[in-house]
Motif scaffolding. Sequence first.
Motif, PDB file in Angstrom:
ATOM      1  N   ALA A  37       0.857  -1.182   0.000  1.00 33.67           N
ATOM      2  CA  ALA A  37       0.000   0.000   0.000  1.00 33.67           C
ATOM      3  C   ALA A  37       0.896   1.235   0.000  1.00 33.67           C
ATOM      4  O   ALA A  37       2.052   1.158   0.417  1.00 33.67           O
ATOM      5  N   PHE A 182       1.023  -8.677   0.976  1.00 30.35           N
ATOM      6  CA  PHE A 182       0.411  -8.620   2.308  1.00 30.35           C
ATOM      7  C   PHE A 182      -0.928  -9.358   2.443  1.00 30.35           C
ATOM      8  O   PHE A 182      -1.135 -10.084   3.384  1.00 30.35           O
ATOM      9  N   GLY A 197       4.142  -5.608   7.246  1.00 35.35           N
ATOM     10  CA  GLY A 197       5.407  -5.806   6.531  1.00 35.35           C
ATOM     11  C   GLY A 197       5.385  -7.053   5.655  1.00 35.35           C
ATOM     12  O   GLY A 197       6.411  -7.437   5.091  1.00 35.35           O
TER      13      GLY A 197
HETATM   14  N1  ASP Z   1       1.134  -2.484   3.802  1.00 29.29           N
HETATM   15  C1  ASP Z   1       1.511  -3.446   4.791  1.00 29.29           C
HETATM   16  C2  ASP Z   1       2.186  -2.747   5.956  1.00 29.29           C
HETATM   17  O1  ASP Z   1       2.312  -1.543   5.974  1.00 29.29           O
HETATM   18  C3  ASP Z   1       2.365  -4.530   4.234  1.00 29.29           C
HETATM   19  C4  ASP Z   1       3.710  -4.099   3.671  1.00 29.29           C
HETATM   20  O2  ASP Z   1       3.903  -2.935   3.330  1.00 29.29           O
HETATM   21  O3  ASP Z   1       4.585  -4.945   3.547  1.00 29.29           O
HETATM   22  O4  ASP Z   1       2.547  -3.398   6.889  1.00 29.29           O
END
Ligand code: ASP
Length: 438
Positions: A37, A182, A197
């Motif tokens: 995102a 994700f 993450g």
């Molecule tokens: N958008 C999700 C997060 O901020 C997953 C990612 O960026 O890896 O954790």
Amino acid sequence: MKVMKFGGTSVGSPERMKEVASLVTKSGEPTFIVLSAMSGTTNALVEISKYLYKKNPDDANRVINDLEEKYLSHVEELYSTEKYKTITKDFLFQEFNYIRSFTNDLFTSFEEKSIVAQGEIISTNMVTNYLLEQGFKTILLSALDFMRIDKNAEPNSTYIKEKLSSIMKANEGYQIYITQGFICRNAYGEVDNLQRGGSDYTASLVGSAIEAEEIQIWTDIDGMHNNDPRVVDKTETVRQLNFEEASELAYFGAKILHPTCIQPAKYSGIPVRLKYTMEPDAEGTIINNVLASRKIKAIAAKDNITAIKIKSSRMLGASGFMRKIFEIFESYQTPTDMIATSEVGVSITIENDAHLTDIVDELKLFGTVSIDTNMCIVCVVGDLDWRNVGYETITLETMKDIPVRMISYGGSNYNISFLIRAVDKKRALQALSDKLFC
Ligand code: ASP
Ligand code: MG
């Protein structure tokens, strides 16, 4: 085919999205891209969920409106044709209506996961529309159609491979395949995710499912460094790491890549390359199965460590003593890091000290307990097989002026760890860098 994964900052603005588009289309070869995102969005979606849990729709709506406004302004910047501006605005309109629909609902973790999933759904749709506007043959594959976790929240790689292979077969001939990082479905078919993450994990799972030639993780750091650049002068990017070395480094604080993320790539033998968005032509760091013989690659440190020592003459020659000690840590769900034993004592380190008092109370039943706080683990990573003579001496020699509380060597062939006081960390890291890399 290569898999290219871009994190939140790399798709963090319309300008960045355009750069991503030019990076992924440059080679002219078919490429599979995984996107996070836009930076800040997942946090905003989590915030919305928090308000909804607390039955506070007003604050939730405020955050939703701000987010919507931000995205609508991106549309004007990203697209040049009315056609794609309209398509994307219509899409965003539906998206934000969907998010708003939860403000009237009973709110559970199921709803939260559905809301949090929208960040990746939005970013992938926006980049897809941009690539289509630019005339690239692009297809968006919904991760919800093939990414799946089992009842233990572990990725179901057999399912992922089968599903994605058949989706790819049915959609041959595209230049760009895009999917969301994700997000996934769980064993019950509900929308779920691979934890914060988790997009790196998606990239690794996708890469291994399609047997990619390489998985590239594009970030805003120029690869894995041989020491912590925030603490030590003159650190350098490590050109190559073995998967095992990368895991050791990840555990010990090099935040760039979570160790579990690279497991699927490791098992399939697919190289993972860390690339720097700001310097796309730089090689970055490649992680593969090659082990550079007799080389020390990097140093990492883990802060906020507490060491606990249990001394007991009952330990001498006893069996089952260790199990009882470790059961105490387990019962408080407290992971342990380093261990050192003698005939009549054992020292154990922990990072999470939330249950320290309770743990110590129970440990006291087994002997005398003492604690050292504000410690730090320094970990030297490389080909440190015990048959390679002399490496312990070199590293220990470097620490000659620093009080060392514990040493761990032989746990794997890839590291030597030292437990020192946090106040000595900078001195130790710099000394090791000077000795090993200059
Ligand atoms: N958008 C999700 C997060 O901020 C997953 C990612 O960026 O890896 O954790
Ligand atoms: Mg990340």
